[in-house]
Design a protein around this motif. Sequence first.
Motif, PDB file in Angstrom:
ATOM      1  N   GLU A  96      33.826  45.217  42.903  1.00 10.78           N
ATOM      2  CA  GLU A  96      34.389  44.077  43.638  1.00 10.78           C
ATOM      3  C   GLU A  96      35.150  43.178  42.659  1.00 10.78           C
ATOM      4  O   GLU A  96      34.594  42.766  41.637  1.00 10.78           O
ATOM      5  CB  GLU A  96      33.262  43.271  44.298  1.00 10.78           C
ATOM      6  CG  GLU A  96      32.515  44.018  45.381  1.00 10.78           C
ATOM      7  CD  GLU A  96      33.339  44.243  46.637  1.00 10.78           C
ATOM      8  OE1 GLU A  96      34.224  43.425  46.947  1.00 10.78           O
ATOM      9  OE2 GLU A  96      33.102  45.269  47.311  1.00 10.78           O
ATOM     10  N   ILE A  97      36.410  42.904  42.968  1.00  8.33           N
ATOM     11  CA  ILE A  97      37.253  42.059  42.120  1.00  8.33           C
ATOM     12  C   ILE A  97      37.749  40.895  42.964  1.00  8.33           C
ATOM     13  O   ILE A  97      38.319  41.104  44.033  1.00  8.33           O
ATOM     14  CB  ILE A  97      38.456  42.856  41.571  1.00  8.33           C
ATOM     15  CG1 ILE A  97      37.968  44.045  40.739  1.00  8.33           C
ATOM     16  CG2 ILE A  97      39.356  41.957  40.734  1.00  8.33           C
ATOM     17  CD1 ILE A  97      39.083  44.951  40.272  1.00  8.33           C
ATOM     18  N   PRO A  98      37.546  39.664  42.482  1.00  5.91           N
ATOM     19  CA  PRO A  98      38.055  38.504  43.221  1.00  5.91           C
ATOM     20  C   PRO A  98      39.575  38.608  43.412  1.00  5.91           C
ATOM     21  O   PRO A  98      40.284  39.169  42.563  1.00  5.91           O
ATOM     22  CB  PRO A  98      37.706  37.318  42.322  1.00  5.91           C
ATOM     23  CG  PRO A  98      36.594  37.800  41.448  1.00  5.91           C
ATOM     24  CD  PRO A  98      36.844  39.270  41.261  1.00  5.91           C
ATOM     25  N   ALA A  99      40.057  38.086  44.520  1.00  5.13           N
ATOM     26  CA  ALA A  99      41.474  38.215  44.885  1.00  5.13           C
ATOM     27  C   ALA A  99      42.411  37.702  43.797  1.00  5.13           C
ATOM     28  O   ALA A  99      43.427  38.341  43.500  1.00  5.13           O
ATOM     29  CB  ALA A  99      41.736  37.493  46.200  1.00  5.13           C
ATOM     30  N   ASN A 100      42.086  36.575  43.184  1.00  3.18           N
ATOM     31  CA  ASN A 100      42.981  36.023  42.161  1.00  3.18           C
ATOM     32  C   ASN A 100      43.014  36.907  40.910  1.00  3.18           C
ATOM     33  O   ASN A 100      44.050  37.063  40.274  1.00  3.18           O
ATOM     34  CB  ASN A 100      42.604  34.590  41.803  1.00  3.18           C
ATOM     35  CG  ASN A 100      41.222  34.460  41.201  1.00  3.18           C
ATOM     36  OD1 ASN A 100      40.309  35.238  41.510  1.00  3.18           O
ATOM     37  ND2 ASN A 100      41.032  33.462  40.355  1.00  3.18           N
ATOM     38  N   VAL A 101      41.894  37.538  40.577  1.00  3.04           N
ATOM     39  CA  VAL A 101      41.843  38.453  39.433  1.00  3.04           C
ATOM     40  C   VAL A 101      42.590  39.741  39.785  1.00  3.04           C
ATOM     41  O   VAL A 101      43.326  40.286  38.965  1.00  3.04           O
ATOM     42  CB  VAL A 101      40.385  38.745  39.015  1.00  3.04           C
ATOM     43  CG1 VAL A 101      40.329  39.798  37.918  1.00  3.04           C
ATOM     44  CG2 VAL A 101      39.682  37.462  38.594  1.00  3.04           C
ATOM     45  N   GLU A 102      42.425  40.202  41.023  1.00  2.00           N
ATOM     46  CA  GLU A 102      43.136  41.403  41.474  1.00  2.00           C
ATOM     47  C   GLU A 102      44.640  41.203  41.353  1.00  2.00           C
ATOM     48  O   GLU A 102      45.355  42.085  40.851  1.00  2.00           O
ATOM     49  CB  GLU A 102      42.760  41.727  42.920  1.00  2.00           C
ATOM     50  CG  GLU A 102      43.472  42.942  43.465  1.00  2.00           C
ATOM     51  CD  GLU A 102      43.128  43.224  44.923  1.00  2.00           C
ATOM     52  OE1 GLU A 102      43.593  44.265  45.415  1.00  2.00           O
ATOM     53  OE2 GLU A 102      42.418  42.434  45.561  1.00  2.00           O
ATOM     54  N   LEU A 103      45.126  40.057  41.777  1.00  2.00           N
ATOM     55  CA  LEU A 103      46.555  39.759  41.700  1.00  2.00           C
ATOM     56  C   LEU A 103      47.027  39.756  40.251  1.00  2.00           C
ATOM     57  O   LEU A 103      48.063  40.345  39.923  1.00  2.00           O
ATOM     58  CB  LEU A 103      46.863  38.419  42.369  1.00  2.00           C
ATOM     59  CG  LEU A 103      48.326  37.996  42.402  1.00  2.00           C
ATOM     60  CD1 LEU A 103      49.172  39.040  43.135  1.00  2.00           C
ATOM     61  CD2 LEU A 103      48.473  36.640  43.055  1.00  2.00           C
ATOM     62  N   ALA A 104      46.269  39.121  39.378  1.00  2.00           N
ATOM     63  CA  ALA A 104      46.633  39.080  37.956  1.00  2.00           C
ATOM     64  C   ALA A 104      46.655  40.491  37.356  1.00  2.00           C
ATOM     65  O   ALA A 104      47.555  40.844  36.590  1.00  2.00           O
ATOM     66  CB  ALA A 104      45.651  38.192  37.188  1.00  2.00           C
ATOM     67  N   LEU A 105      45.678  41.316  37.712  1.00  2.00           N
ATOM     68  CA  LEU A 105      45.630  42.685  37.204  1.00  2.00           C
ATOM     69  C   LEU A 105      46.777  43.526  37.747  1.00  2.00           C
ATOM     70  O   LEU A 105      47.368  44.335  37.022  1.00  2.00           O
ATOM     71  CB  LEU A 105      44.283  43.331  37.538  1.00  2.00           C
ATOM     72  CG  LEU A 105      43.082  42.786  36.781  1.00  2.00           C
ATOM     73  CD1 LEU A 105      41.785  43.350  37.352  1.00  2.00           C
ATOM     74  CD2 LEU A 105      43.193  43.076  35.298  1.00  2.00           C
ATOM     75  N   LEU A 115      45.173  49.905  40.888  1.00  2.00           N
ATOM     76  CA  LEU A 115      44.128  49.438  39.974  1.00  2.00           C
ATOM     77  C   LEU A 115      43.014  50.467  39.790  1.00  2.00           C
ATOM     78  O   LEU A 115      42.355  50.479  38.763  1.00  2.00           O
ATOM     79  CB  LEU A 115      43.550  48.107  40.453  1.00  2.00           C
ATOM     80  CG  LEU A 115      44.500  46.919  40.384  1.00  2.00           C
ATOM     81  CD1 LEU A 115      43.796  45.646  40.834  1.00  2.00           C
ATOM     82  CD2 LEU A 115      45.073  46.746  38.983  1.00  2.00           C
ATOM     83  N   THR A 116      42.832  51.334  40.774  1.00  2.00           N
ATOM     84  CA  THR A 116      41.826  52.391  40.626  1.00  2.00           C
ATOM     85  C   THR A 116      42.191  53.283  39.445  1.00  2.00           C
ATOM     86  O   THR A 116      41.349  53.564  38.582  1.00  2.00           O
ATOM     87  CB  THR A 116      41.716  53.222  41.911  1.00  2.00           C
ATOM     88  OG1 THR A 116      41.293  52.364  42.978  1.00  2.00           O
ATOM     89  CG2 THR A 116      40.730  54.355  41.751  1.00  2.00           C
ATOM     90  N   GLN A 117      43.443  53.713  39.373  1.00  2.00           N
ATOM     91  CA  GLN A 117      43.888  54.562  38.271  1.00  2.00           C
ATOM     92  C   GLN A 117      43.838  53.802  36.952  1.00  2.00           C
ATOM     93  O   GLN A 117      43.420  54.345  35.934  1.00  2.00           O
ATOM     94  CB  GLN A 117      45.297  55.106  38.531  1.00  2.00           C
ATOM     95  CG  GLN A 117      45.773  56.080  37.474  1.00  2.00           C
ATOM     96  CD  GLN A 117      44.956  57.363  37.415  1.00  2.00           C
ATOM     97  OE1 GLN A 117      44.347  57.778  38.389  1.00  2.00           O
ATOM     98  NE2 GLN A 117      44.950  57.998  36.261  1.00  2.00           N
ATOM     99  N   ALA A 118      44.248  52.541  36.966  1.00  2.00           N
ATOM    100  CA  ALA A 118      44.219  51.737  35.741  1.00  2.00           C
ATOM    101  C   ALA A 118      42.793  51.586  35.229  1.00  2.00           C
ATOM    102  O   ALA A 118      42.548  51.673  34.017  1.00  2.00           O
ATOM    103  CB  ALA A 118      44.846  50.365  35.997  1.00  2.00           C
TER     104      ALA A 118
END
Length: 88
Positions: free
Chosen positions: A6-15, A23-26
Amino acid sequence: MKVVVEIPANVELALQQQFGSDLTQAAKEAMAVAWYQAEKLSIGQVAALLGISTYEADGLMKRHGVDATYSQQDFERDKATLYRLLGS
């Protein structure tokens, strides 16, 4: 095996801005690089994990600045094989 993170939305956007939308592949690549660097996986296992060739896995390591692991034991084994093949 499936792992869910689980990744917070703001962290997901930054990533996503850094690594793109997959992001799964990364995450798989980051994990593979870290485990290879820690000598927990071989380059062949990294390739299998990521579904790529060992040549591509080696390139991934180079892009991340990770040198190939080559121990003294590897050297001695290769030297013995060379001597055996050359008949020396």
